[in-house]
Design an enzyme around this catalytic site. Structure first.
Site, mmCIF file in Angstrom:
data_model
loop_
_atom_site.group_PDB
_atom_site.id
_atom_site.type_symbol
_atom_site.label_atom_id
_atom_site.label_comp_id
_atom_site.label_asym_id
_atom_site.label_seq_id
_atom_site.Cartn_x
_atom_site.Cartn_y
_atom_site.Cartn_z
ATOM 1 N N LYS A 58 -14.118 49.060 75.826
ATOM 2 C CA LYS A 58 -13.051 49.168 76.821
ATOM 3 C C LYS A 58 -12.091 48.001 76.592
ATOM 4 O O LYS A 58 -12.527 46.888 76.318
ATOM 5 C CB LYS A 58 -13.664 49.084 78.235
ATOM 6 C CG LYS A 58 -12.659 49.083 79.361
ATOM 7 C CD LYS A 58 -12.154 50.471 79.640
ATOM 8 C CE LYS A 58 -10.988 50.470 80.627
ATOM 9 N NZ LYS A 58 -10.319 51.789 80.669
ATOM 10 N N ARG A 81 -20.371 27.892 63.745
ATOM 11 C CA ARG A 81 -19.861 26.700 63.058
ATOM 12 C C ARG A 81 -19.362 25.688 64.098
ATOM 13 O O ARG A 81 -19.227 26.019 65.265
ATOM 14 C CB ARG A 81 -18.673 27.102 62.181
ATOM 15 C CG ARG A 81 -17.563 27.720 63.034
ATOM 16 C CD ARG A 81 -16.290 28.010 62.318
ATOM 17 N NE ARG A 81 -15.234 28.371 63.249
ATOM 18 C CZ ARG A 81 -15.042 29.578 63.785
ATOM 19 N NH1 ARG A 81 -15.858 30.585 63.483
ATOM 20 N NH2 ARG A 81 -14.061 29.792 64.652
HETATM 21 C C1 MV4 Z 1 -10.564 42.031 73.362
HETATM 22 C C2 MV4 Z 1 -9.485 41.966 74.253
HETATM 23 C C3 MV4 Z 1 -9.510 42.801 75.351
HETATM 24 N N1 MV4 Z 1 -10.540 43.638 75.542
HETATM 25 N N2 MV4 Z 1 -11.565 42.883 73.606
HETATM 26 C C4 MV4 Z 1 -8.799 39.040 70.011
HETATM 27 C C5 MV4 Z 1 -9.502 38.408 68.860
HETATM 28 C C6 MV4 Z 1 -10.903 38.866 68.902
HETATM 29 N N3 MV4 Z 1 -11.800 37.735 68.970
HETATM 30 C C7 MV4 Z 1 -11.011 39.716 70.103
HETATM 31 N N4 MV4 Z 1 -9.755 39.723 70.803
HETATM 32 C C8 MV4 Z 1 -9.596 40.424 71.972
HETATM 33 N N5 MV4 Z 1 -10.619 41.275 72.283
HETATM 34 C C9 MV4 Z 1 -11.545 43.661 74.668
HETATM 35 N N6 MV4 Z 1 -12.539 44.531 74.884
HETATM 36 C C10 MV4 Z 1 -8.441 41.083 73.972
HETATM 37 C C11 MV4 Z 1 -8.470 40.317 72.823
HETATM 38 C C12 MV4 Z 1 -7.337 39.473 72.592
HETATM 39 C C13 MV4 Z 1 -7.411 38.100 72.629
HETATM 40 C C14 MV4 Z 1 -8.610 37.443 72.827
HETATM 41 C C15 MV4 Z 1 -8.672 36.083 72.872
HETATM 42 C C16 MV4 Z 1 -7.505 35.346 72.684
HETATM 43 C C17 MV4 Z 1 -6.308 35.971 72.453
HETATM 44 C C18 MV4 Z 1 -6.238 37.341 72.425
HETATM 45 C C19 MV4 Z 1 -5.004 37.956 72.207
HETATM 46 C C20 MV4 Z 1 -4.957 39.306 72.164
HETATM 47 C C21 MV4 Z 1 -6.100 40.074 72.349
#
Ligand code: MV4
Length: 449
Positions: free
Chosen positions: A201, A292
């Site tokens: 989701k 890490r």
């Molecule tokens: C998500 C999310 C919203 N919902 N997963 C971005 C990198 C990766 N580590 C996972 N990320 C995200 N996963 C779900 N289910 C939104 C992001 C995301 C985000 C996460 C952390 C920091 C910046 C971000 C920028 C855009 C989207």
């Protein structure tokens, strides 16, 4: 304790590890590529050895070259830093086979956490909250499409071997599915040699909050508070802080307990980071675990007063952590700014060159982690990070003010940097309010508005 540690990295983190070795009475060996002959790390280490030509794949990313160097120099441990080989389970395994201690978790744990879907499965079993979604790897696109319908749009598909945004797509309706799935899995195949995807989701505009943990061989696990890394641009962190301005003490304890539970569930050893997404209602969900030390570790060092690199080395040498969780106190507020050689006005294009002159800020509560000196060359072959500025003070507002002063004082001549851009972020009312989320830079971070 180890006699000699080889540092399989470059730049400021190599310097940071050399300093920790020095304080512990351990000999340090720097490795450098032909491009990095004049690096600060090579100068500061007790010994230095060239491991190959400029491209990382022939030098810092070559497991064979690094291990050969460690054997030749008589090192009994390798610190991988971050990036490069730091989360490469094959490299960790090669170290194990050569009886050279890899300073980090064992190769199996690295592999297990490297598979983001397997990591998530382990967390479900351990009772750690995860983002709702399809359990495990999607067998094919059509199954994914049916499952997405059940979960409800918007959804997000992510590469099993990914992390950090590559091979990831937000899908807002069924019509988009086929195209987005095909493009994401193609990108994942190209980047990781693994096209497998998993499904979640999609949470709108969450905050990125990560918990630092330390775990010893006896199974003692501690959490060292959280870092908020919501200020990101295209999945590149720009600024990090601790504590997270919107987390209550109760939430902090719950998140810390969840991170400890996560580490215990996989028998984790050494330093690690458990990443969570925090939604507007205050719910948090496990995302992934980084095996890490991270770029932003200094903010945790400033609020805890602990030396994470020294802790990593002690744990790897088999020492146990003689602490109680209650003894780990979080004091004040710390912020880190990443100063890069880049041109914000040209879409943050990297700007390699020679730093002709520099002056680093100082004074109470200011820390500078850098491998830059006047006259040093910034290579186009590697990451463009020049300096990490870290400000620590009693409150968030005081830390921001200290950081503003440090950014004003910092002089880097000869290359363009994002200094002013960072200064503008700090001055922005939404950032200042502490109510920002991961969409902050998308909304307010473009120039000339
Ligand atoms: C998500 C999310 C919203 N919902 N997963 C971005 C990198 C990766 N580590 C996972 N990320 C995200 N996963 C779900 N289910 C939104 C992001 C995301 C985000 C996460 C952390 C920091 C910046 C971000 C920028 C855009 C989207």
């Amino acid at each position: 304790m180890f006699r000699k540690i080889l540092i399989a990295n470059r730049g400021e983190i190599a310097v940071r590890i050399i300093r920790a070795c020095r304080e512990m009475g351990i000999l340090s060996v720097a490795v450098y590529s032909e491009e990095d002959e004049d690096s600060l790390a090579a100068m500061l280490a007790d010994e230095a050895i060239c491991i190959g030509p400029a491209p990382s794949s022939y030098s810092y990313l070559s497991a064979e070259r690094i291990l050969s160097a460690a054997i030749a120099m008589g090192a009994d441990a390798i610190h991988p830093g971050f990036g490069f080989l730091s989360e490469n389970s094959r490299f960790a395994k090669m170290c194990e086979e050569c009886h050279i201690r890899f300073i980090g978790p064992d190769s199996e744990t690295i592999a297990r956490m490297g598979s983001k879907s397997e990591a998530k499965k382990n967390m479900v079993e351990a009772g750690v909250p995860v983002v709702p979604g399809y359990p495990g790897v999607l067998p094919d696109s059509q199954t994914g499409k049916r499952e997405a319908e059940k979960i409800g749009y918007p959804v997000i598909i992510k590469a099993v071997s990914g992390g950090g945004g590559k091979g990831m797509r937000i899908i807002r309706s069924q019509e988009e599915w086929d195209l987005q799935y095909a493009s994401a899995s193609r990108e994942a195949e190209k980047a990781f040699g693994d096209s497998r995807m998993y499904l979640e989701k999609y949470l709108e505009n969450p905050r990125h909050v990560e918990v630092q943990i330390l775990a010893d061989r006896e199974g003692n696990v501690f959490h060292l508070g959280e870092r908020d890394c919501s200020v990101q641009r295209h999945h590149q962190k720009v600024l990090e802080e601790s504590p997270c301005s919107v987390l209550t003490e109760t939430q902090r304890q719950k998140m810390g307990d969840a991170a400890v539970k996560a580490a215990k569930a996989v028998g984790y050893e050494n330093a690690g980071t458990v990443e969570f997404l925090l939604d507007k209602q205050g719910n948090f969900y496990f995302m992934e675990m980084n095996t890490r030390i991270q770029v932003e570790h200094p903010v945790t060092e400033e609020v805890t007063g602990l030396d994470l690199i020294q802790a990593q080395i002690r744990i790897a040498a088999g020492e146990s952590l003689p602490w109680k969780q209650e003894e780990i106190r979080l004091r004040g507020h710390a912020i880190e700014c990443r100063i890069n050689a880049e041109i914000p006005a040209r879409n943050f294009m990297p700007c390699p060159g020679t730093v002709t002159d520099c002056h680093f800020p100082g004074g109470p509560g200011i820390r500078v982690d850098s491998a830059v000196y006047a006259g040093c060359r910034i290579s186009p072959y590697y990451d463009s990070m020049l300096v990490k500025l870290i400000a620590h003070a009693d409150t968030r507002e005081a830390a921001i003010r200290r950081m503003e002063g440090a950014l004003e004082e910092l002089v880097l001549e000869g290359v363009e940097t994002n200094q002013e851009y960072l200064h503008e972020i700090l001055a922005h009312p939404v950032f200042r309010s502490g109510e920002h989320d991961t969409s902050f830079l998308e909304k307010y971070g473009s120039l000339n508005e």
